[in-house]
Design a protein around this motif. Structure first.
Motif, PDB file in Angstrom:
ATOM      1  N   ARG A 222       0.471 -27.507 -11.559  1.00  0.00           N
ATOM      2  CA  ARG A 222       1.765 -27.143 -12.150  1.00  0.00           C
ATOM      3  C   ARG A 222       2.572 -28.383 -12.517  1.00  0.00           C
ATOM      4  O   ARG A 222       3.257 -28.416 -13.551  1.00  0.00           O
ATOM      5  CB  ARG A 222       2.546 -26.244 -11.193  1.00  0.00           C
ATOM      6  N   LEU A 223       2.499 -29.421 -11.672  1.00  0.00           N
ATOM      7  CA  LEU A 223       3.220 -30.655 -11.993  1.00  0.00           C
ATOM      8  C   LEU A 223       2.651 -31.297 -13.255  1.00  0.00           C
ATOM      9  O   LEU A 223       3.408 -31.746 -14.128  1.00  0.00           O
ATOM     10  CB  LEU A 223       3.124 -31.628 -10.813  1.00  0.00           C
ATOM     11  N   PHE A 224       1.332 -31.351 -13.360  1.00  0.00           N
ATOM     12  CA  PHE A 224       0.726 -31.945 -14.551  1.00  0.00           C
ATOM     13  C   PHE A 224       1.149 -31.186 -15.805  1.00  0.00           C
ATOM     14  O   PHE A 224       1.541 -31.794 -16.812  1.00  0.00           O
ATOM     15  CB  PHE A 224      -0.801 -31.942 -14.426  1.00  0.00           C
ATOM     16  N   VAL A 225       1.093 -29.866 -15.751  1.00  0.00           N
ATOM     17  CA  VAL A 225       1.447 -29.055 -16.920  1.00  0.00           C
ATOM     18  C   VAL A 225       2.924 -29.243 -17.267  1.00  0.00           C
ATOM     19  O   VAL A 225       3.297 -29.382 -18.446  1.00  0.00           O
ATOM     20  CB  VAL A 225       1.131 -27.567 -16.652  1.00  0.00           C
ATOM     21  N   ASP A 226       3.796 -29.266 -16.244  1.00  0.00           N
ATOM     22  CA  ASP A 226       5.227 -29.427 -16.491  1.00  0.00           C
ATOM     23  C   ASP A 226       5.526 -30.763 -17.165  1.00  0.00           C
ATOM     24  O   ASP A 226       6.275 -30.824 -18.154  1.00  0.00           O
ATOM     25  CB  ASP A 226       5.976 -29.332 -15.163  1.00  0.00           C
ATOM     26  N   ARG A 227       4.928 -31.853 -16.657  1.00  0.00           N
ATOM     27  CA  ARG A 227       5.191 -33.171 -17.246  1.00  0.00           C
ATOM     28  C   ARG A 227       4.522 -33.316 -18.612  1.00  0.00           C
ATOM     29  O   ARG A 227       5.048 -34.016 -19.495  1.00  0.00           O
ATOM     30  CB  ARG A 227       4.706 -34.270 -16.298  1.00  0.00           C
ATOM     31  N   ALA A 228       3.394 -32.662 -18.813  1.00  0.00           N
ATOM     32  CA  ALA A 228       2.762 -32.696 -20.132  1.00  0.00           C
ATOM     33  C   ALA A 228       3.641 -32.004 -21.169  1.00  0.00           C
ATOM     34  O   ALA A 228       3.778 -32.467 -22.312  1.00  0.00           O
ATOM     35  CB  ALA A 228       1.384 -32.032 -20.066  1.00  0.00           C
TER      36      ALA A 228
END
Length: 778
Positions: A222-228
């Motif tokens: 979820r963090l990766f998707v949010d920052r992407a």
């Protein structure tokens, strides 16, 4: 003492009768108010404000950590000093700020963030603290006293961020604050604890990482998707990219800093390419914001910060540990450490400083991959890589030597140590050659096969035996194990050629332990090929050769194999005696895997003798250790199937055979053809529709009859599952225990119990128990 009014500058509650005009809690607040009046600027605190805070506004979302947020908030409310400790880029600061912003209104009138990264000298700690608090040094008072006087009557939450390079000074100041300011709470972040008596430490590790085979989204994903999406708003995680993101998050150990730096590449690189470049992560993960602290601009700088805080001997140990992939213990770590310090103490210090992590069991350690790769680059730069590689190789060669010197009598502790270090062993094999590579590959293959992965074990040995012919003892041992695994994967002709070649090498070397193991392998392959008399003769020779060697494990192995040959030739009483002697010897040598194999052979013979109670006890013993040694599980379940059929319960027997077959297919284990034909007799097509079970459920079913027996008609018109459910209630099991037994959800159990009560015409759980026990409800 009653608090009746507030300081005109910081709004701290004050006691006593209010004076006319403005009142202040300290000279520092009086001076700040005076300076503002002289400058013509209003006070920063309005009378309506409840909390004065210098916490920065967050420019992106806080993702995940719900469990940690709740736990930390509770700790901050209960204790006056809480320290978040953790490794590089774990997100300690962000977690501390998130909790401080949540609890500030019910915990403090003042929330103060003191950032220490730019304070390199402990002498300037009071100045940094005072600047954050907004006080200045007075000529007639030490600055620390001014800080204490300002905070003495405040309800304040102080976030002391990044303490690791000023530990002693921070500990001294915090201790003074806690002693003299009764309403001050300190929330510190550090890669190492302050070690004060009042301190409560909460470890902050990486975010939960996903299993690449699972579709579940963890906090790391979820963090990766949010920052992407911050970079590319239309970014969506496709099914094709999900596996790559899962691997990326796992390889970055769930580190929020590393994941955020990786996500910054989304505008220019696809996810799969980012993942593929992680071996060069220190060149890749360097796009942190220009306004961020240096330690957050790149992964290398973040680890650099911690590395240079270590004393020289700690840096040396960290470098040497980088040769380990996966977990290691203190004994193996000593092999690569050439210094004179206390390695155990240094490892504890490195763990306290969040550079070494604890492993899966007490006394085991590991390096996060980013830390390991960083330390490896330092190891190479220091010119220490060749000596570290050689030291580790020698250590593993010494450990693995019994696989050639006494292949049928390798101690169980050696098996366990090889298994525990299998990740490091795989890497060592890539840089070794010759006999050492063959020896290490043989040890790794044997332990891989004991885990139930015969095809993987065969592939490993096939690869190392393809690079030349040596005709040495190590070559013989590797070829012999390759023949064994090939035979059990039903390629009998190829296995027979390998076994004969291995026996020829052993005979030329005149090595009795190797001759014995090669004869055993050859006999197994010949037996599976239908040459029963020849296999029995070879096994008889093996037993004669091995008895004088004083190797109980090898003798037990030969006894059990000879017992099976004698059984196949029809002499079951002699076979039972041989197998019983083998089992007794296995119990003396601490080899659970070999004991399981011996028990399965003994059980099979006892079933043929129709000694069902004894056989059942034998197979149950195997299954109780089954999760650790999966290759023994299918035969034990099939043995119980034979017993069920012999006792007149063919449906249960058929179900057990199907369960065992599923496990064999899962681990790639085909088994003895004679045993398979014998087991096939009990199979009934009527059971083919039964639902599949996990391995744990299969073992539970075999041990405890976890589902109703289709051979028994349930009373009073209930179906088999309903009656079985009633018996489980009568046995005193709770709903969660019943759900675990049946492999269903707790809610499903509740629903079924409601339907059961309705069908029986009863109203309570106690009524079900009375019905099962035969009480009359009429």
């Amino acid at each position: 003492m009653r608090l009746t009014h507030r300081c005109a500058e910081c709004l701290t509650l004050l006691s006593g009768e209010p004076e006319s005009g403005r009142t202040y809690c300290s000279n520092a607040c009086r001076q700040r108010a005076y300076r503002r009046r002289m400058a013509g600027t209003p006070s920063k605190v309005s009378p309506q404000a409840k909390v004065l805070s210098n916490l920065p506004a967050q420019r992106d979302s806080f993702v995940g950590r719900e469990r940690e947020l709740g736990k930390l908030a509770a700790l901050v409310r209960q204790h006056r000093l809480v320290t978040l400790s953790g490794g590089v880029g774990a997100g300690k600061t962000r977690l501390a700020l998130a909790v401080a912003s949540r609890v500030q209104r019910d915990l403090a009138d003042r929330v103060l963030l003191v950032e220490l990264e730019s304070t390199a000298d402990a002498r300037f700690l009071p100045q940094t603290f005072a600047a954050a608090l907004g006080v200045i040094e007075r000529p007639d008072e030490p600055l620390r006293e001014t800080i204490i006087a300002t905070l003495r009557h405040m309800r304040a939450l102080i976030v002391l961020d990044n303490c690791e390079h000023l530990l002693d000074a921070c500990a001294e100041l915090v201790e003074d604050l806690l002693r003299r300011c009764p309403d001050v709470v300190v929330l510190a972040t550090s890669r190492e604890a302050l070690r004060l008596r009042e301190e409560v430490t909460l470890r902050v590790d990486g975010l939960d990482v996903p299993d690449p085979a699972s579709s579940r989204r963890t906090d790391a994903v979820r963090l990766f998707v949010d920052r992407a999406r911050e970079r590319v708003p239309e970014f969506r995680l496709t099914t094709a990219d999900a596996a790559a993101v899962a691997v990326l998050c796992a390889r970055l150990d769930g580190s929020p800093l590393a994941i955020e730096l990786a996500a910054r590449w989304i505008p220019v690189l696809p996810v799969t390419e980012i993942c593929a470049r992680l071996d060069e992560r220190f060149d890749l993960l360097t796009m942190g914001g220009r306004t961020k602290p240096l330690r957050q601009r790149s992964l290398r700088e973040a680890i650099d910060w911690s590395y240079w805080l270590l004393v020289p001997e700690e840096r040396r140990v960290l470098r040497s540990l980088s040769v380990f992939v996966g977990e290691f213990d203190l004994e193996v770590a000593r092999a690569v450490y050439t210094g004179s310090g206390d390695l155990g103490e240094i490892l504890e210090n490195l763990h306290a400083k969040s550079l070494v992590s604890m492993g899966s069991a007490p006394g085991r350690f590991r390096l996060l991959e980013s830390i390991r790769l960083y330390a490896a680059s330092r190891l190479e730069a220091a010119g220490e890589l060749p000596s570290a590689k050689e030291a580790l190789t020698r250590s593993f060669v010494d450990l693995a030597s019994p696989f050639v010197q006494a292949p049928l009598a390798v101690p169980n502790e050696v098996h366990q140590k090889v298994l525990a270090h299998r990740d490091a062993l795989r890497i060592v094999i890539t840089w070794t050659s010759g006999d050492r590579r063959l020896l290490l590959s043989t040890a790794l293959a044997v332990c891989t096969a004991r885990m139930g992965f015969l095809a993987d074990a065969r592939k490993l040995l096939s690869e190392v035996l393809d690079d030349g012919v040596r005709r040495t003892a190590a070559h013989c041992a590797a070829l012999d194990r390759l023949a064994w695994y090939t035979g059990f994967l039903l390629e009998h002709d190829a296995a027979l050629r390998m076994a004969l070649d291995a026996l020829e090498i052993a005979s030329v070397l005149a090595d009795t332990p190797l001759i014995t193991t090669c004869l055993t392998t050859l006999a197994c392959i010949e037996q599976m090929s239908g040459k029963l008399e020849l296999a029995a003769a070879r096994r008889d020779v093996c037993l004669q050769l091995v008895r004088p060697l004083n190797q109980p494990a090898a003798t037990a192995h030969c006894l059990v194999h000879l017992a099976w040959s004698v059984h196949l030739l029809g002499d079951d009483n002699r076979a039972a005696a041989l197998a019983g002697e083998g089992v007794a010897l296995c119990r003396t040598v601490d080899s659970p895997s070999r004991l399981g194999e011996a028990l399965n052979v003994l059980g099979g013979i006892l079933v043929e003798l129709r000694r069902f109670d004894e056989a059942e006890a034998v197979f149950r013993e195997v299954l109780h250790a089954g999760s650790a040694y999966p290759h023994n599980v299918p035969s034990a379940i099939e043995g119980l199937a034979l017993i069920a059929a012999g006792r007149g319960k063919p449906a249960r027997g058929s179900r057990l055979v199907a369960i065992a077959g599923a496990i064999r297919e899962e681990i790639g284990l085909f088994g003895d053809p004679y045993w398979k034909r014998r087991v096939a007799v009990v199979v009934r097509d009527a059971e083919s529709e039964a639902a599949p079970l996990t391995r744990a459920q299969a073992i539970a079913f075999a041990l405890e009859d976890g589902r109703p027996d289709p051979d028994e008609a349930p009373p009073r018109g209930l179906d088999g599952l309903e009656y079985h459910l009633a018996t489980l209630v009568a046995a005193g099991l709770t709903n969660p225990q019943i759900a675990d037994r049946l492999g269903v959800s707790t809610r499903a159990v509740s629903t079924r119990l409601h339907a059961l009560r309705h069908k029986l015409g009863v109203s309570s759980r106690q009524d079900i128990v009375r019905w099962v026990n035969g009480a009359d409800f009429d």
